[in-house]
Structure formats: structure tokens, C-alpha cells
Design a protein around this motif. Structure first.
Motif, PDB file in Angstrom:
ATOM      1  N   GLU A  39       1.058  -1.143  -0.017  1.00 27.50           N
ATOM      2  CA  GLU A  39      -0.070  -0.085  -0.079  1.00 27.50           C
ATOM      3  C   GLU A  39       0.856   1.192  -0.077  1.00 27.50           C
ATOM      4  N   SER A  40       0.570   2.127  -0.812  1.00 26.26           N
ATOM      5  CA  SER A  40       1.563   3.311  -1.069  1.00 26.26           C
ATOM      6  C   SER A  40       0.970   4.539  -0.404  1.00 26.26           C
ATOM      7  N   ARG A  41      -0.241   4.449   0.095  1.00 29.72           N
ATOM      8  CA  ARG A  41      -0.934   5.625   0.769  1.00 29.72           C
ATOM      9  C   ARG A  41      -0.538   5.395   2.216  1.00 29.72           C
ATOM     10  N   PRO A  42      -0.028   6.580   2.717  1.00 24.87           N
ATOM     11  CA  PRO A  42       0.489   6.617   4.314  1.00 24.87           C
ATOM     12  C   PRO A  42      -0.670   6.532   5.098  1.00 24.87           C
ATOM     13  N   GLN A  43      -1.809   6.856   4.745  1.00 27.51           N
ATOM     14  CA  GLN A  43      -3.247   7.186   5.516  1.00 27.51           C
ATOM     15  C   GLN A  43      -3.564   5.837   5.806  1.00 27.51           C
ATOM     16  N   ASP A  45      -4.090   2.523   7.465  1.00 29.66           N
ATOM     17  CA  ASP A  45      -3.590   1.779   8.608  1.00 29.66           C
ATOM     18  C   ASP A  45      -3.371   0.253   8.227  1.00 29.66           C
ATOM     19  N   PRO A  46      -2.261  -0.551   8.206  1.00 28.28           N
ATOM     20  CA  PRO A  46      -2.066  -1.774   7.758  1.00 28.28           C
ATOM     21  C   PRO A  46      -2.845  -3.005   8.659  1.00 28.28           C
ATOM     22  N   SER A  47      -2.986  -2.645   9.864  1.00 31.84           N
ATOM     23  CA  SER A  47      -3.747  -3.296  10.909  1.00 31.84           C
ATOM     24  C   SER A  47      -5.078  -3.496  10.660  1.00 31.84           C
ATOM     25  N   LEU A  48      -5.629  -2.807   9.661  1.00 37.57           N
ATOM     26  CA  LEU A  48      -7.136  -2.736   9.512  1.00 37.57           C
ATOM     27  C   LEU A  48      -7.572  -3.471   8.309  1.00 37.57           C
ATOM     28  N   PHE A  55      -6.940 -11.811  10.732  1.00 35.34           N
ATOM     29  CA  PHE A  55      -5.997 -10.708  11.002  1.00 35.34           C
ATOM     30  C   PHE A  55      -4.819 -10.834  10.094  1.00 35.34           C
ATOM     31  N   PRO A  56      -4.212  -9.978   9.736  1.00 36.04           N
ATOM     32  CA  PRO A  56      -2.704  -9.982   9.077  1.00 36.04           C
ATOM     33  C   PRO A  56      -1.844 -10.898  10.092  1.00 36.04           C
ATOM     34  N   THR A  57      -0.962 -11.655   9.419  1.00 40.30           N
ATOM     35  CA  THR A  57      -0.013 -12.342   9.911  1.00 40.30           C
ATOM     36  C   THR A  57       1.234 -11.577  10.364  1.00 40.30           C
ATOM     37  N   SER A  58       1.363 -10.635   9.563  1.00 38.77           N
ATOM     38  CA  SER A  58       2.374  -9.418   9.766  1.00 38.77           C
ATOM     39  C   SER A  58       2.136  -8.400   9.058  1.00 38.77           C
ATOM     40  N   PHE A  59       2.662  -7.288   9.334  1.00 34.52           N
ATOM     41  CA  PHE A  59       2.870  -5.916   8.525  1.00 34.52           C
ATOM     42  C   PHE A  59       3.491  -4.945   8.959  1.00 34.52           C
ATOM     43  N   THR A  60       3.852  -3.888   7.818  1.00 33.30           N
ATOM     44  CA  THR A  60       4.874  -3.016   8.145  1.00 33.30           C
ATOM     45  C   THR A  60       4.142  -1.708   7.769  1.00 33.30           C
ATOM     46  N   ALA A  61       4.528  -0.368   7.783  1.00 28.10           N
ATOM     47  CA  ALA A  61       3.905   0.781   7.532  1.00 28.10           C
ATOM     48  C   ALA A  61       3.391   0.547   6.022  1.00 28.10           C
ATOM     49  N   ARG A  62       4.088  -0.066   5.262  1.00 31.84           N
ATOM     50  CA  ARG A  62       3.476  -0.240   3.864  1.00 31.84           C
ATOM     51  C   ARG A  62       2.959  -1.446   3.078  1.00 31.84           C
ATOM     52  N   GLU A  63       3.096  -2.423   4.011  1.00 29.57           N
ATOM     53  CA  GLU A  63       2.877  -3.961   3.476  1.00 29.57           C
ATOM     54  C   GLU A  63       2.251  -4.653   4.277  1.00 29.57           C
ATOM     55  N   VAL A  64       1.299  -5.554   4.017  1.00 30.12           N
ATOM     56  CA  VAL A  64       0.326  -6.602   4.783  1.00 30.12           C
ATOM     57  C   VAL A  64       0.898  -7.645   4.322  1.00 30.12           C
ATOM     58  N   LEU A  90     -10.428  -9.984   0.429  1.00 29.83           N
ATOM     59  CA  LEU A  90      -9.495  -9.191   1.065  1.00 29.83           C
ATOM     60  C   LEU A  90     -10.288  -7.687   1.335  1.00 29.83           C
ATOM     61  N   THR A  91     -10.462  -7.216   2.775  1.00 27.89           N
ATOM     62  CA  THR A  91     -11.173  -6.100   3.011  1.00 27.89           C
ATOM     63  C   THR A  91     -10.096  -5.123   3.742  1.00 27.89           C
TER      64      THR A  91
END
Length: 318
Positions: A39-43, A45-48, A55-64, A90-91
């Protein structure tokens, strides 16, 4: 018509925007799925992000990242010809203060169907079927319906307790009905299959006319309990019970949406309200509605086909 046009245009614009700002990589393994959403949009939230109900197995600021089993996350399974297809969504659920609208992206994994493969829904104890956001269950139970059956073998003349249910979740209250059930010696019905009718005529337990089979009083509208007397069909061989389950508006009963069984020396009786057992009168002829069977506005009618088995009926005298 114009409103529908603008709604369609909005959805297309949203899909285009997602494709511009994000990238999805999907790796369909034999037993699990690896999905990476960048995801390139900083707004955002990857946890959502959610894959089905996972839920995501793991995530960073830009990757889920999702690394999940195909039997988890509410994957839907469908068999078409030589293909075995798993689908999910995927939602992005968004948050109240987010500027990014919630969205859904389809996830599809297609496999070649193994020639000796039979789906897990044929597990004889309890089977689960997804239909949209409803979940149907059908299973063999113990004598008082307090838990799963401990055996799939039933002596001729004994009772086979069967429970079917639908999870209502956010829906209005639903009435679960068994519209049709037949026994067969195969997990898939074929044109040449030898069948034993159990429930026909949209809800008539025809087997109760010649046996002690009956519906048990309801504990919940979303469940139905059937005591089926073990019948003389394919004795000693595998038996599969094929049913059509219907989730229906509780106030929408008529002669095509009902649960009726035959009571000796009394006649046909409606499970949910014996005072209206007259809608069961057609069980000895043909139950057809005078009005269209299409779903009326505001009413819910979901049909799900299910298979229970294998089970075995044994003859103690043989």
C-alpha cells in the motif's frame, strides 16, 4: 437508472484508485495461501486489513502479509468440473478518522481437482457450508442432540439424530427448513442414482408415514432436529443423505415453505404451529403455491444444498 449509473461509475473509480495505489501478490500453495498487499498511501492503517475473518500475519507501514491455511479465514470452496476453486475477500475496514474508504478486493485460488478427491464436507460428524455471509451446518448427533454422534453406524430400525442449523449473525431472525432430503449410495447425485426419499414436496417428511421418523420440537428457530428411523436401503454400505436447506422468514410459511411430519391416527402436522397444519394437507398430493415463489421485498430466502455422510445402516439379523 441515473443513480445506478453514478453508483457504478463510483465503484469503477474506486477500483481504479486502488489499483493505482496498491499492489497485491498472491501465491496459492497446495495447503495454504500467501498474500502480500503493498500500500502506497500513508493514511492506510495496515492493521485494518482482513482476509475473510483473519487478521494480518504480519505488517509494516506499507506492507500487509497473510500466510493462512485454506481451511481458515472463511475461504469458500467450489468444485466446477476438473477445478477446485477457493475464494475469499481482502477487505480494508477503515477507521472513523480515516480518509480512505472501506473497500473489498477478491482473492481467488484455482487448483486442479485430484481424481480421488472428495471434499471435507463429507465428514460424517458435522459439516459446514458458507452461503454469502450465512453459515449452514448439518450433522449427526447423539440421542439427546447434546453433542456430535460417537458413531456413524446405525442398526436397522434405530434412530439417526440429525441437526441442521444456520448462523444468523447480523440477519433478522431466520427459520431453518429442510426442503428436500434423499438418501443415496454416492456422495454426488447422478442421473442413474438409486434414491430413497426422506423429505419431498417442499418440507414433507414422507418417511414418517411408514416409520417412526419425526421432527423434534424446536429449541431455536434457526435449528431443526430430525429423528430419522434407520431404513432398509443400501444395508451395510455407505449411505449419503443429500438435503436442501432453506433459511426463511419465520412469518412466511405456506405450503411450499414448511416442516411437516405424519402423526399416526392424527395425520400431517406442522412442526412450527400445529394449529395451521392444513398447509400440510398437500403432502399427499403436490404442494404448489398459487403465488410466485420469488422472494418478496423485505423477506429473506437462502437455499443451501448439503451432504451428510458417509453413514452405515446395519442389519443385526444378517
Amino acid at each position: 437508472m441515473m443513480a445506478l449509473f453514478w453508483q457504478g461509475a463510483l465503484l469503477l473509480s474506486l477500483a481504479a484508485a486502488i489499483s493505482v495505489y496498491a499492489d497485491m501478490k498472491l501465491d496459492c500453495k497446495p495447503d495454504f495461501v500467501m498474500l502480500v498487499w503493498t500500500e502506497s498511501r500513508p493514511q492506510a492503517d495496515p492493521s485494518l486489513f482482513r482476509l475473510g475473518n483473519c487478521f494480518p500475519t504480519s505488517f509494516t507501514a506499507r506492507e500487509v502479509v497473510f500466510s493462512v491455511d485454506l481451511n481458515d479465514c472463511n475461504f469458500r470452496r467450489m468444485v466446477t468440473g476438473d477445478q477446485l476453486i477457493y475464494t475469499n475477500d481482502l477487505t480494508f475496514v477503515s477507521s472513523p478518522d480515516s480518509h480512505i474508504l472501506p473497500f473489498t478486493h477478491p482473492v481467488v485460488c484455482t487448483y486442479e481437482r485430484p481424481k480421488d478427491w472428495y471434499p471435507l464436507i463429507y465428514d460424517p460428524v458435522f459439516n459446514t457450508y458458507g452461503q454469502g455471509d450465512l453459515v449452514f451446518h448439518i450433522g449427526l448427533m447423539n440421542e439427546d442432540f447434546s453433542g456430535p454422534a460417537e458413531s456413524t453406524s446405525f442398526p436397522l430400525g434405530s434412530f439417526i439424530p440429525i441437526m441442521a442449523s444456520v448462523e444468523q449473525r447480523t440477519h433478522q431472525p431466520l427459520l431453518l427448513l429442510l426442503e428436500e432430503c434423499v438418501a443415496a449410495a454416492t456422495p454426488e447425485l447422478q442421473s442413474e442414482s438409486n434414491l430413497y426419499p426422506i423429505i419431498t414436496n417442499t418440507g414433507c417428511l414422507v418417511d414418517s408415514k411408514t416409520s417412526r421418523s419425526k421432527f423434534e420440537p424446536r429449541q431455536k428457530s434457526s435449528e431443526i432436529h430430525l429423528l430419522l428411523q434407520a431404513f432398509r436401503f443400501a444395508l451395510g454400505k455407505e449411505v449419503f443423505i443429500h438435503c436442501k436447506l432453506v433459511a426463511w422468514d419465520p412469518i412466511g410459511l405456506d405450503n411450499t415453505k414448511k416442516a411437516c411430519h405424519y402423526v399416526k391416527d392424527h395425520g400431517w402436522e406442522l412442526l412450527d404451529n400445529p394449529a395451521y397444519s392444513n398447509i400440510c394437507d398437500c403432502c399427499d398430493s403436490s404442494c404448489k403455491s398459487r403465488r410466485t415463489r420469488s422472494i418478496e421485498p423485505g423477506k429473506l430466502g437462502i437455499i443451501q444444498r448439503a451432504v451428510l455422510g458417509p453413514l452405515t445402516i446395519t442389519d443385526l439379523n444378517s
